[in-house]
Design a protein around this motif. Structure first.
Motif, PDB file in Angstrom:
ATOM      1  N   LEU A 200     -18.070 -14.873  -3.223  1.00  0.00           N
ATOM      2  CA  LEU A 200     -18.205 -13.848  -4.103  1.00  0.00           C
ATOM      3  C   LEU A 200     -19.674 -13.397  -3.813  1.00  0.00           C
ATOM      4  CD1 LEU A 200     -18.942 -15.938  -7.355  1.00  0.00           C
ATOM      5  CD2 LEU A 200     -17.025 -14.147  -6.745  1.00  0.00           C
ATOM      6  N   ALA A 201     -20.105 -13.880  -2.691  1.00  0.00           N
ATOM      7  CA  ALA A 201     -21.548 -12.998  -2.323  1.00  0.00           C
ATOM      8  C   ALA A 201     -20.930 -12.050  -0.593  1.00  0.00           C
ATOM      9  CB  ALA A 201     -22.253 -13.804  -1.581  1.00  0.00           C
ATOM     10  N   GLN A 202     -19.834 -12.250  -0.368  1.00  0.00           N
ATOM     11  CA  GLN A 202     -19.170 -11.885   1.153  1.00  0.00           C
ATOM     12  C   GLN A 202     -18.543 -10.301   0.509  1.00  0.00           C
ATOM     13  OE1 GLN A 202     -20.460 -12.772   3.855  1.00  0.00           O
ATOM     14  NE2 GLN A 202     -21.230 -14.225   2.525  1.00  0.00           N
ATOM     15  N   PRO A 203     -17.593  -8.893   1.101  1.00  0.00           N
ATOM     16  CA  PRO A 203     -16.524  -8.374   0.760  1.00  0.00           C
ATOM     17  C   PRO A 203     -15.053  -8.741   1.081  1.00  0.00           C
ATOM     18  CG  PRO A 203     -18.127  -8.016   2.934  1.00  0.00           C
ATOM     19  CD  PRO A 203     -18.683  -9.334   2.635  1.00  0.00           C
ATOM     20  N   LEU A 204     -14.191  -9.033  -0.321  1.00  0.00           N
ATOM     21  CA  LEU A 204     -13.414  -9.505   0.076  1.00  0.00           C
ATOM     22  C   LEU A 204     -12.328  -8.580  -0.020  1.00  0.00           C
ATOM     23  CD1 LEU A 204     -13.616 -12.526  -2.544  1.00  0.00           C
ATOM     24  CD2 LEU A 204     -14.141 -12.436  -0.148  1.00  0.00           C
ATOM     25  N   THR A 205     -11.282  -8.714   1.472  1.00  0.00           N
ATOM     26  CA  THR A 205      -9.816  -7.963   1.061  1.00  0.00           C
ATOM     27  C   THR A 205      -9.375  -8.016   0.708  1.00  0.00           C
ATOM     28  OG1 THR A 205      -9.697  -7.857   3.245  1.00  0.00           O
ATOM     29  CG2 THR A 205     -11.427  -6.678   3.150  1.00  0.00           C
ATOM     30  N   LEU A 206      -7.962  -7.442   0.082  1.00  0.00           N
ATOM     31  CA  LEU A 206      -6.483  -7.833   0.050  1.00  0.00           C
ATOM     32  C   LEU A 206      -5.940  -8.568   0.451  1.00  0.00           C
ATOM     33  CD1 LEU A 206      -4.976  -7.904  -2.358  1.00  0.00           C
ATOM     34  CD2 LEU A 206      -3.470  -5.543  -1.493  1.00  0.00           C
ATOM     35  N   GLY A 207      -5.679  -8.187   1.688  1.00  0.00           N
ATOM     36  CA  GLY A 207      -4.834  -8.941   3.313  1.00  0.00           C
ATOM     37  C   GLY A 207      -5.770 -10.018   3.233  1.00  0.00           C
ATOM     38  N   GLN A 208      -7.474 -10.156   2.950  1.00  0.00           N
ATOM     39  CA  GLN A 208      -7.592 -11.554   3.465  1.00  0.00           C
ATOM     40  C   GLN A 208      -7.151 -12.337   2.264  1.00  0.00           C
ATOM     41  OE1 GLN A 208     -11.785 -11.927   3.371  1.00  0.00           O
ATOM     42  NE2 GLN A 208     -12.586 -12.790   4.036  1.00  0.00           N
ATOM     43  N   LEU A 209      -7.007 -11.926   0.925  1.00  0.00           N
ATOM     44  CA  LEU A 209      -6.689 -13.307   0.349  1.00  0.00           C
ATOM     45  C   LEU A 209      -5.223 -13.483   0.496  1.00  0.00           C
ATOM     46  CD1 LEU A 209      -8.067 -11.292  -2.741  1.00  0.00           C
ATOM     47  CD2 LEU A 209      -9.165 -13.925  -1.462  1.00  0.00           C
ATOM     48  N   PHE A 224      -0.162 -12.133  -8.246  1.00  0.00           N
ATOM     49  CA  PHE A 224      -1.141 -12.844  -8.444  1.00  0.00           C
ATOM     50  C   PHE A 224      -1.418 -12.242  -9.881  1.00  0.00           C
ATOM     51  CE2 PHE A 224      -5.463 -12.258  -9.243  1.00  0.00           C
ATOM     52  CZ  PHE A 224      -6.603 -13.159  -8.180  1.00  0.00           C
ATOM     53  N   GLN A 225      -1.368 -10.573  -9.961  1.00  0.00           N
ATOM     54  CA  GLN A 225      -1.385 -11.223 -11.415  1.00  0.00           C
ATOM     55  C   GLN A 225      -0.170 -11.525 -11.978  1.00  0.00           C
ATOM     56  OE1 GLN A 225      -1.640  -6.345 -12.318  1.00  0.00           O
ATOM     57  NE2 GLN A 225      -1.498  -6.374 -14.359  1.00  0.00           N
ATOM     58  N   LEU A 226       0.779 -11.543 -11.850  1.00  0.00           N
ATOM     59  CA  LEU A 226       1.748 -12.600 -12.817  1.00  0.00           C
ATOM     60  C   LEU A 226       1.011 -13.853 -13.108  1.00  0.00           C
ATOM     61  CD1 LEU A 226       5.125 -11.852 -10.841  1.00  0.00           C
ATOM     62  CD2 LEU A 226       4.501 -10.994 -12.975  1.00  0.00           C
ATOM     63  N   SER A 227      -0.049 -14.325 -11.795  1.00  0.00           N
ATOM     64  CA  SER A 227      -0.262 -15.918 -12.620  1.00  0.00           C
ATOM     65  C   SER A 227      -2.170 -15.345 -12.513  1.00  0.00           C
ATOM     66  CB  SER A 227      -0.531 -16.230 -10.767  1.00  0.00           C
ATOM     67  OG  SER A 227       0.582 -16.448  -9.950  1.00  0.00           O
ATOM     68  N   PHE A 228      -2.513 -14.619 -12.612  1.00  0.00           N
ATOM     69  CA  PHE A 228      -4.118 -14.476 -13.265  1.00  0.00           C
ATOM     70  C   PHE A 228      -4.007 -13.831 -13.970  1.00  0.00           C
ATOM     71  CE2 PHE A 228      -4.305 -16.256  -9.149  1.00  0.00           C
ATOM     72  CZ  PHE A 228      -5.538 -17.496  -9.031  1.00  0.00           C
ATOM     73  N   PRO A 231      -5.227  -7.766 -12.031  1.00  0.00           N
ATOM     74  CA  PRO A 231      -5.219  -7.689 -10.505  1.00  0.00           C
ATOM     75  C   PRO A 231      -6.389  -8.232  -9.874  1.00  0.00           C
ATOM     76  CG  PRO A 231      -5.610  -5.791 -11.661  1.00  0.00           C
ATOM     77  CD  PRO A 231      -5.414  -6.402 -12.978  1.00  0.00           C
ATOM     78  N   PRO A 232      -6.301  -8.161  -8.101  1.00  0.00           N
ATOM     79  CA  PRO A 232      -6.649  -8.769  -7.570  1.00  0.00           C
ATOM     80  C   PRO A 232      -8.692  -8.126  -7.839  1.00  0.00           C
ATOM     81  CG  PRO A 232      -5.074  -9.123  -6.437  1.00  0.00           C
ATOM     82  CD  PRO A 232      -5.149  -8.059  -7.552  1.00  0.00           C
ATOM     83  N   HIS A 233      -8.607  -7.256  -8.038  1.00  0.00           N
ATOM     84  CA  HIS A 233     -10.187  -6.724  -7.810  1.00  0.00           C
ATOM     85  C   HIS A 233     -10.387  -6.799  -8.811  1.00  0.00           C
ATOM     86  CE1 HIS A 233      -8.062  -3.074  -9.432  1.00  0.00           C
ATOM     87  NE2 HIS A 233      -8.759  -2.678 -10.019  1.00  0.00           N
ATOM     88  N   ARG A 234      -9.814  -6.892 -10.126  1.00  0.00           N
ATOM     89  CA  ARG A 234     -10.211  -7.452 -11.187  1.00  0.00           C
ATOM     90  C   ARG A 234     -10.552  -8.211 -11.919  1.00  0.00           C
ATOM     91  NH1 ARG A 234      -7.638  -4.069 -15.782  1.00  0.00           N
ATOM     92  NH2 ARG A 234      -9.446  -5.148 -17.008  1.00  0.00           N
TER      93      ARG A 234
END
Length: 292
Positions: A200-209, A224-228, A231-234
């Motif tokens: 959580l303290a690190q910058p995360l990118t869509l490509g990384q995930l 991701f949106q189907l499962s969670f 969208p990932p950023h939210r």
């Protein structure tokens, strides 16, 4: 017109000549609340896009659903009206009731956190005139707060989340005959949750995930949106704010330290995001939870 006008159940009551809005507010996180009085009325709800939890604060002994006129309400009786439901109500005499409106996105996020299940698997079961003393007490506490005052607004948000969590644990079941297409496998979902929480303290990118799941960014975002349900950023922002709440409640760290440990570039950015989500500053939140 109230800022809650986009909510179908709210709008149905707002359009009634007999109903009166006593208080109403958006609480952040896809949540809103209202306290209504009404008398000698008839209201229909047709497939709202949001979930509604309600509690009778006074009256209700002459209120019933048209398809079941022999079952009546009463003070502290609860109703659960899922998104997409149909209901028709007759109100005889005077009533006062509290409503909590829940977006489907917030319901999805709560389902992932509390039940560790894909939101698509679950449905909120409809309920009419239920007895639950704990939920009724939460509603009464919620209805007595000043939702415009920052510290009480944050307490209101906490009570609203408690109401959702209780409903998830008691009124949610698996959809019958469901076949899920798409989405991430359970082990991938858990891997992502653990990775996001640990970073959580690190910058995360869509490509990384996406790389954790060996998927392209496009397909990963969709699955991701189907499962969670978000969208990932939210989803990541929600986890950062949730972690921030925990630190504000259970640590003495300075706000600048909490901001950095939750992945915000500055204390001001953290404060702005926190206020947008919860209706008050981190400082107000810390003061409100420490005074309880």
């Amino acid at each position: 017109m109230s800022p809650l006008k986009h909510l179908h159940v709210f709008q149905s009551l707002h359009s009634s000549p007999n109903a009166r809005l006593q208080s109403g507010a958006e609480l952040g996180d896809g949540l809103a609340a209202a306290v209504w009085s009404n008398h000698h009325d008839a209201r229909d709800y047709a497939a709202p896009s949001h979930h509604t939890l309600s509690c009778y604060l006074a009256g209700g002994t002459g209120t019933f659903r048209r398809e079941n006129p022999h079952r009546k309400g009463a003070p502290d009786k609860l109703c659960i009206l899922p998104a997409g439901h149909q209901s028709a109500w007759v109100i005889n005499g005077a009533i006062q009731l509290a409503h909590l409106y829940i977006s489907q996105e917030q319901f999805a996020l709560a389902a992932v956190h509390l039940l560790d299940r894909e939101p698509r698997e679950l449905e909120l079961r409809e309920g009419t005139f239920l007895d639950d003393a704990q939920q009724a007490q939460r509603f009464r506490q919620l209805s007595q707060l000043d939702w415009q005052e920052p510290a009480e607004r944050l307490f209101s948000s906490s009570l609203a989340h408690d109401l959702i969590s209780h409903a998830l644990l008691s009124q949610v079941g698996r959809r019958e005959g469901l076949r899920l297409n798409g989405g991430l496998a359970p082990n991938r979902r858990q891997q992502l949750r653990d990775f996001i929480q640990a970073n959580l303290a690190q910058p995360l990118t869509l490509g990384q995930l996406a790389g954790l799941c060996a998927l392209s960014e496009y397909h990963f975002a969709r699955m991701f949106q189907l499962s969670f349900g978000l969208p990932p950023h939210r989803y990541v922002l929600a986890q950062r704010l949730r972690h921030a709440q925990h630190l504000l409640r259970h640590s003495t760290l300075a706000l600048s330290e909490i901001a950095l440990s939750c992945g915000f570039a500055s204390a001001s950015h953290f404060s702005n995001r926190f206020r947008q989500a919860f209706g008050g500053t981190p400082g107000h939140y810390r003061a409100s939870v420490q005074s309880r």
